[in-house]
Design a protein around this motif. Structure first.
Motif, PDB file in Angstrom:
ATOM      1  N   ARG A   1      11.962  -7.058   2.207  1.00  0.00           N
ATOM      2  CA  ARG A   1      10.563  -6.660   2.217  1.00  0.00           C
ATOM      3  C   ARG A   1      10.227  -6.133   0.828  1.00  0.00           C
ATOM      4  O   ARG A   1      10.911  -5.244   0.335  1.00  0.00           O
ATOM      5  CB  ARG A   1      10.312  -5.562   3.253  1.00  0.00           C
TER       6      ARG A   1
ATOM      7  N   PHE B   1      -2.094 -10.525   7.048  1.00  0.00           N
ATOM      8  CA  PHE B   1      -0.954 -10.614   6.137  1.00  0.00           C
ATOM      9  C   PHE B   1      -1.264 -11.516   4.956  1.00  0.00           C
ATOM     10  O   PHE B   1      -2.197 -12.326   4.976  1.00  0.00           O
ATOM     11  CB  PHE B   1       0.298 -11.106   6.879  1.00  0.00           C
TER      12      PHE B   1
ATOM     13  N   GLY C   1       0.702 -12.288   0.677  1.00  0.00           N
ATOM     14  CA  GLY C   1       1.926 -12.299  -0.097  1.00  0.00           C
ATOM     15  C   GLY C   1       2.441 -13.708  -0.339  1.00  0.00           C
ATOM     16  O   GLY C   1       1.845 -14.695   0.062  1.00  0.00           O
TER      17      GLY C   1
ATOM     18  N   LYS D   1       0.448  -5.651  -0.278  1.00  0.00           N
ATOM     19  CA  LYS D   1       1.033  -4.595   0.535  1.00  0.00           C
ATOM     20  C   LYS D   1       1.349  -3.417  -0.373  1.00  0.00           C
ATOM     21  O   LYS D   1       1.409  -3.567  -1.603  1.00  0.00           O
ATOM     22  CB  LYS D   1       2.306  -5.081   1.239  1.00  0.00           C
TER      23      LYS D   1
ATOM     24  N   SER E   1      -3.302 -12.084  -1.753  1.00  0.00           N
ATOM     25  CA  SER E   1      -3.612 -10.722  -1.307  1.00  0.00           C
ATOM     26  C   SER E   1      -4.864 -10.705  -0.437  1.00  0.00           C
ATOM     27  O   SER E   1      -5.942 -11.124  -0.889  1.00  0.00           O
ATOM     28  CB  SER E   1      -3.832  -9.816  -2.520  1.00  0.00           C
TER      29      SER E   1
ATOM     30  N   THR F   1      -5.464  -1.894   1.184  1.00  0.00           N
ATOM     31  CA  THR F   1      -4.003  -1.851   1.014  1.00  0.00           C
ATOM     32  C   THR F   1      -3.561  -0.434   1.350  1.00  0.00           C
ATOM     33  O   THR F   1      -4.074   0.529   0.765  1.00  0.00           O
ATOM     34  CB  THR F   1      -3.572  -2.203  -0.424  1.00  0.00           C
ATOM     35  N   GLU F   2      -2.616  -0.293   2.261  1.00  0.00           N
ATOM     36  CA  GLU F   2      -2.339   1.024   2.846  1.00  0.00           C
ATOM     37  C   GLU F   2      -1.372   1.866   2.009  1.00  0.00           C
ATOM     38  O   GLU F   2      -0.314   2.308   2.461  1.00  0.00           O
ATOM     39  CB  GLU F   2      -1.845   0.880   4.288  1.00  0.00           C
ATOM     40  N   TRP F   3      -1.757   2.133   0.771  1.00  0.00           N
ATOM     41  CA  TRP F   3      -0.975   3.029  -0.077  1.00  0.00           C
ATOM     42  C   TRP F   3      -1.065   4.462   0.469  1.00  0.00           C
ATOM     43  O   TRP F   3      -2.141   4.907   0.891  1.00  0.00           O
ATOM     44  CB  TRP F   3      -1.514   3.015  -1.504  1.00  0.00           C
TER      45      TRP F   3
ATOM     46  N   ARG G   1      -7.241  -1.548   7.244  1.00  0.00           N
ATOM     47  CA  ARG G   1      -5.832  -1.449   7.627  1.00  0.00           C
ATOM     48  C   ARG G   1      -5.609  -0.569   8.849  1.00  0.00           C
ATOM     49  O   ARG G   1      -4.486  -0.455   9.338  1.00  0.00           O
ATOM     50  CB  ARG G   1      -5.002  -0.935   6.448  1.00  0.00           C
TER      51      ARG G   1
END
Length: 451
Positions: free
Chosen positions: A157, A262, A264, A329, A338, A392-394, A418
């Motif tokens: 990952r 999703f 990437g 991500k 993205s 984006t779940e920072w 998200r």
């Protein structure tokens, strides 16, 4: 004597694998044709962001265990086990995998293989690739049938690649002989001694294991996003629904986060490649649901665009939209396919002014989307915004103070793409809160939505 390991390709997968093999005590030679990338790695630096990896590369370049070269001849001469870690992207005009980089690497390595060795594929490939590669390499290698091709798929990952390599949840050995299995067991001896489970099988099954794992995860994500759309129509709450599903041991608690979907460099192209290969084998109808999963994933992005448009009064014209997130991500600077940038680009094309901020992917976003305003901070992205999108779940975004954003935004409206923010905190700061699959939550002080 420990085998000398070479790693062909030094991108996300290859650089991680090379550094981690050095961490396990092996001498490792990384091989690439990109001189700029090689120069950075040889200096102990990374050409991309991956937590913990830069320190690992620097430490083992300094120790002498890890080195880099563009010479396939040297790699063939010194290596006992050669790992192929090159990319297998989607073909430009079809859904199938592009194996040109893999074949090119094999063609450059094979003529120098003078003695028996093991060539190990780690890339995600269509089933049957290892068989074709075996014929290709053995025909060109002086060692002939003394060269065995095995498949040892990766399950990394991005953002956790070092941990996933040094403490994997399983290893898969796709081999053609007992000797191939012994060689892989020698490479991973320390991990096996720690109890890492291993599945030993044939190469075709090993190829399908990775493709199947990614396809299952993609299907699970698309399922919860499809249910999210149903929840919106029914006035239900998909987050609570997913919470209940997670308690069911038959379903599990992973990959049930509804939202923008999703992206990437792996899941999207891997499910398409698996379906394309199934079609070639005449069993495409059995995997037709993967096409539905792909379409549902893209639909989830459009749904977030629609929510943002609603919050802008039905039109993006003359509106400013702040976007939190650019990487596909968190813990990565990778912007390939993205969802965050796909949504941002669609909104910009519809007439909005866009400001994007990401803790690590700003440079990549600026390079590939030069017409977007790339903000220097999350607050700057929100400055003057009529709606704020969380894509984006920072952790930085989840822990931010909604009141700080409220002080600079034109209007207090947020779409949590998200479903990981705390609605109550944002409502308390006067924000109207929207998220895919959830009822609209108005600000606790409604008059402050449009200050």
């Amino acid at each position: 004597m420990s085998p000398y390991i070479t790693v062909i390709g030094t991108g996300y997968l290859g650089a991680t694998h090379a550094a981690c093999m050095a961490e396990l005590g092996f001498r490792v030679l990384g091989v690439d044709v990109d001189q700029q990338k090689l120069a950075k790695l040889a200096a102990g630096e990374l050409p991309f962001y991956e937590p913990e990896l830069a320190e690992l590369v620097a430490r083992h370049v300094a120790s002498g265990r890890l080195s880099f070269t563009d010479s396939y001849e040297h790699a063939a001469e010194v290596g006992d086990v050669h790992f192929l870690c090159v990319g297998t992207p989607q073909q430009p005009n079809t859904d199938g995998a592009d194996l040109s980089y893999l074949n090119a690497a094999a063609d450059r390595l094979a003529p120098g293989l003078q003695r028996p060795c093991l060539v190990v594929g780690k890339s995600t490939v269509p089933v049957g690739t290892a068989d074709a590669l075996t014929r290709r390499i053995q025909a060109a290698a002086p060692a002939g049938t003394g060269v065995e091709v095995a498949w040892n798929p990766e399950f990394l990952r991005e953002g956790y690649a070092v941990a996933d390599t040094l403490a994997p949840d399983r290893l898969v050995f796709g081999v053609q002989s007992p000797g191939g299995e012994r060689a892989l067991r020698d490479v991973y001896a320390s991990l096996l001694a720690e109890g890492t489970p291993v599945v030993t099988t044939d190469v075709r099954t090993a190829e399908l294991i990775k493709a199947s794992a990614n396809s299952f995860l993609a299907t699970k994500i698309s399922f919860i996003n499809a249910i999210a759309e149903l929840c919106e129509a029914a006035g239900a709450d998909v987050v609570k629904l997913a919470e209940a599903l997670r308690y069911d041991p038959r379903i599990g608690d992973r990959f049930l986060s509804p939202g923008v979907g999703f992206g990437g460099g792996c899941l999207p192209k891997d499910i398409r490649a698996l379906l394309a290969r199934a079609n070639e084998l005449g069993v495409g109808s059995a995997l037709r649901f993967l096409d539905d999963a792909d379409r549902t994933n893209l639909r989830a992005r459009r749904r977030v665009v629609d929510l943002a448009r609603q919050e802008c009064g039905g039109s993006f014209a003359g509106r400013r939209v702040g976007v939190l997130g650019a990487a596909f991500k968190p813990n990565s600077d990778d912007i390939r396919d993205s969802p965050a940038l796909a949504v941002a680009a669609a909104i910009q094309a519809a007439g909005a002014e866009i400001a994007v901020y990401d803790p690590q992917a700003n440079d990549n976003a600026r390079k590939h989307f030069p017409t977007m305003d790339i903000a220097l901070s999350a607050v700057d992205a929100a400055r003057g915004a009529h709606v704020l999108l969380h894509l984006t779940e920072w952790p930085e975004f989840a822990g931010a103070d909604p009141a700080e954003f409220a002080a600079v935004a034109a209007e207090r409206r947020i779409v949590d793409g998200r479903n990981t923010l705390d609605p109550a905190r944002w409502q308390a700061a006067g924000w109207r809160f929207r998220a895919p699959g959830r009822p609209q939550l108005d600000a606790l002080n409604p008059e402050e939505v449009n200050p």
